[in-house]
Design an enzyme around this catalytic site. Structure first.
Site, PDB file in Angstrom:
ATOM      1  N   THR A 166       0.838  -1.203   0.000  1.00  0.00           N
ATOM      2  CA  THR A 166       0.000   0.000   0.000  1.00  0.00           C
ATOM      3  C   THR A 166       0.870   1.249   0.000  1.00  0.00           C
ATOM      4  OG1 THR A 166      -1.793  -1.130   1.162  1.00  0.00           O
ATOM      5  CG2 THR A 166      -1.775   1.274   1.287  1.00  0.00           C
TER       6      THR A 166
ATOM      7  N   ASN B 270      -5.386  -9.935  -7.392  1.00  0.00           N
ATOM      8  CA  ASN B 270      -5.548 -10.596  -6.097  1.00  0.00           C
ATOM      9  C   ASN B 270      -6.858 -11.368  -5.960  1.00  0.00           C
ATOM     10  OD1 ASN B 270      -5.975  -7.641  -6.232  1.00  0.00           O
ATOM     11  ND2 ASN B 270      -7.104  -7.971  -4.346  1.00  0.00           N
TER      12      ASN B 270
ATOM     13  N   GLN C  94       1.077  -9.766  -5.446  1.00  0.00           N
ATOM     14  CA  GLN C  94       0.643 -11.165  -5.535  1.00  0.00           C
ATOM     15  C   GLN C  94       1.610 -12.031  -6.343  1.00  0.00           C
ATOM     16  OE1 GLN C  94      -1.819 -12.660  -3.966  1.00  0.00           O
ATOM     17  NE2 GLN C  94      -2.902 -10.877  -3.160  1.00  0.00           N
TER      18      GLN C  94
ATOM     19  N   SER D 237       5.095  -6.901  -1.164  1.00  0.00           N
ATOM     20  CA  SER D 237       4.705  -6.954   0.237  1.00  0.00           C
ATOM     21  C   SER D 237       5.154  -8.272   0.857  1.00  0.00           C
ATOM     22  CB  SER D 237       3.179  -6.843   0.320  1.00  0.00           C
ATOM     23  OG  SER D 237       2.754  -6.935   1.652  1.00  0.00           O
ATOM     24  N   ALA D 238       5.777  -8.226   2.029  1.00  0.00           N
ATOM     25  CA  ALA D 238       6.317  -9.447   2.642  1.00  0.00           C
ATOM     26  C   ALA D 238       5.217 -10.425   3.060  1.00  0.00           C
ATOM     27  CB  ALA D 238       7.177  -9.091   3.859  1.00  0.00           C
ATOM     28  N   HIS D 239       4.085  -9.920   3.553  1.00  0.00           N
ATOM     29  CA  HIS D 239       3.090 -10.849   4.114  1.00  0.00           C
ATOM     30  C   HIS D 239       2.306 -11.613   3.055  1.00  0.00           C
ATOM     31  CE1 HIS D 239      -0.953  -8.828   3.769  1.00  0.00           C
ATOM     32  NE2 HIS D 239      -0.225  -7.743   3.632  1.00  0.00           N
TER      33      HIS D 239
ATOM     34  N   CYS E 250     -10.140  -6.804   1.694  1.00  0.00           N
ATOM     35  CA  CYS E 250     -10.411  -5.397   1.967  1.00  0.00           C
ATOM     36  C   CYS E 250     -11.834  -5.025   1.568  1.00  0.00           C
ATOM     37  CB  CYS E 250      -9.418  -4.517   1.232  1.00  0.00           C
ATOM     38  SG  CYS E 250      -9.122  -5.045  -0.429  1.00  0.00           S
TER      39      CYS E 250
HETATM   40  C1  LIG Z   1      -2.167  -7.210  -0.474  1.00  0.00           C
HETATM   41  C2  LIG Z   1      -2.048  -6.354  -1.655  1.00  0.00           C
HETATM   42  C3  LIG Z   1      -1.725  -4.995  -1.532  1.00  0.00           C
HETATM   43  C4  LIG Z   1      -1.531  -4.326  -0.197  1.00  0.00           C
HETATM   44  O1  LIG Z   1      -0.358  -4.764   0.427  1.00  0.00           O
HETATM   45  P1  LIG Z   1      -0.065  -4.410   1.948  1.00  0.00           P
HETATM   46  O2  LIG Z   1       1.354  -4.813   2.130  1.00  0.00           O
HETATM   47  O3  LIG Z   1      -1.017  -5.238   2.744  1.00  0.00           O
HETATM   48  O4  LIG Z   1      -0.274  -2.954   2.119  1.00  0.00           O
HETATM   49  C5  LIG Z   1      -1.613  -4.251  -2.689  1.00  0.00           C
HETATM   50  N1  LIG Z   1      -1.799  -4.800  -3.891  1.00  0.00           N
HETATM   51  C6  LIG Z   1      -2.121  -6.100  -4.051  1.00  0.00           C
HETATM   52  C7  LIG Z   1      -2.311  -6.649  -5.426  1.00  0.00           C
HETATM   53  C8  LIG Z   1      -2.268  -6.908  -2.940  1.00  0.00           C
HETATM   54  O5  LIG Z   1      -2.592  -8.190  -3.100  1.00  0.00           O
END
Ligand SMILES: *Cc1c(COP(=O)(O)O)cnc(C)c1O
Length: 396
Positions: A74, A153, A181, A201-203, A328
């Site tokens: 984000t 996503n 993703q 994004s790491a998670h 979300c």
């Molecule tokens: C999860 C996701 C985000 C947001 O990532 P965060 O690290 O949770 O802020 C943005 N873009 C896509 C395509 C995502 O899947």
């Protein structure tokens, strides 16, 4: 209580135990500030951060000096849109993106539109891909940025990234991709794919939450952005704030693991996903796929069950964690704007479920999911007056 089978890996992924292990020293004894230059606590933290930067860069085929750490995708996406918009405003104020981006791109785009920028949100085809021809037609002399997500996503569809990048470069437009993703799941190479800016994004890749990165190309072309966060001048002045050393170390380790197991993992998880799809089709009959049949993340299976409300189905699946839409959006229970942009009919959207397989998904879990989901779908269908009507019509 039985453990819940986790098939919502697009929302977030569990932390890989090896990643946690790599982080532990930096949550305990190695607590130094990576900006402290006068003692060993600081040096060790800085060394660990620079190692992680190399691990991230290697997975993307980038140089480590082209990676800055952020709090997640984000923030990376906001930094790109707002940062390029401000820096390049004298060249133009037109930005092109798509209707199926994550909310953090859509809303930042709308914010920029409210500040006098011109933002084009392109449609997608029925499998969720943006058409290169349509992007070409939307390009103008004042276009400064093209931002198209690598993989969606909700449905997992992968966009023609290399082609889009080549087109952007032809027109001297910066090319950004939200690859939250995709990174760690499928091969990503910033040079081969003509990518100038990339968010991750790491998670979403078995690392910790609250940490991510942004790739910013340093040459051919050199990309310049205005920072979003001002302060101590960390991360080349592009993202101030004391570095999240344990998070960064975890992200680096997550990248290393993903890179070293990628081809084996793609084969393993694709086989599981195809088994799930075929199993559901065999038991239920009519099951339709949302997304591209082949240009799709190996982990993604988004399907629609006719005469079923996905919310009722999800409520019945008490020991399987799945989602009817992206995390979300589900809080608001708004029907998927991604499926709507793909032209999926409203009834089919309401009957759609997203299965997100992952690194820890097993054969047994897939067998159990096929049994449980097909039983629940058949029960719901049997209770549907429309379904009964159609069944009796078919018998006539
Ligand atoms: C999860 C996701 C985000 C947001 O990532 P965060 O690290 O949770 O802020 C943005 N873009 C896509 C395509 C995502 O899947």
């Amino acid at each position: 209580m039985q453990p819940i089978i986790y098939l919502d890996n697009h929302a977030t992924t569990p932390l890989d135990p090896t990643v946690l292990e790599s982080m532990m020293p930096f949550l305990t004894t190695e607590f130094g500030n990576a900006s402290s230059k006068s003692h060993a606590y600081g040096w060790k933290a800085e060394f660990a951060v620079e190692k992680a930067r190399e691990q991230v860069a290697r997975l993307l085929g980038a140089q480590s000096k082209e990676i800055i750490f952020t709090s997640g995708a984000t923030e990376s996406n906001n930094t790109v849109l707002l940062g390029v918009a401000e820096k390049a405003a004298d060249r133009g104020k037109h930005i092109i993106t798509t209707k199926i981006e994550h909310k953090c791109i859509l809303d930042t785009g709308k914010y920029l539109a409210s500040k006098g920028y011109d933002v084009t949100f392109l449609p997608v085809n029925s499998s969720g891909q943006v058409r290169v021809e349509e992007v070409k037609a939307a390009m103008r002399p004042d276009t400064i940025l093209l931002s198209v997500m690598f993989a969606n996503n909700e449905v997992g569809t992968i966009n023609p990234i290399a082609e889009l990048g080549a087109l952007a470069h032809e027109r001297n437009v910066f090319f950004h991709t939200d690859a939250a993703q995709a990174v760690g799941k499928v091969p990503v190479n910033v040079d081969a794919m003509n990518i100038d800016l990339l968010s991750l994004s790491a998670h979403k890749m078995y690392g910790p939450k609250g940490i991510g990165a942004l790739y910013i190309r340093r040459k051919n072309p050199q990309v310049e952005i205005t920072p979003l966060v001002h302060g101590g001048g960390q991360e080349l002045g592009l993202r101030s704030g004391t570095l999240n050393v344990p998070g960064i170390v975890g992200l680096g380790k997550a990248c290393e693991i993903a890179g070293s197991h990628m081809s084996a993992e793609i084969a393993r998880v694709t086989a599981l996903r195809e088994r799930l799809y075929r199993g559901l089709q065999e038991r239920i009959g009519e099951v339709s796929l949302n997304g591209h049949p082949t240009d799709r993340l190996p982990q993604s299976l988004n399907v629609a069950f006719p005469y079923v409300e996905s919310d009722s189905l999800v409520a019945r699946l008490t020991n399987i964690a799945v989602s009817s839409t992206s995390a979300c959006m589900s809080a608001a229970s708004i029907p998927s704007y991604v499926l709507a942009a793909m032209g999926v009919e409203p009834e089919r959207i309401h009957g759609s479920i997203r299965f997100g397989l992952g690194r820890f998904t097993t054969e047994e879990e897939i067998s159990y999911t096929i049994d449980t989901v097909s039983t629940a779908v058949k029960e719901l269908q049997a209770a549907s007056p429309l379904y009964q009507l159609r069944q009796s019509d078919a018998k006539k």
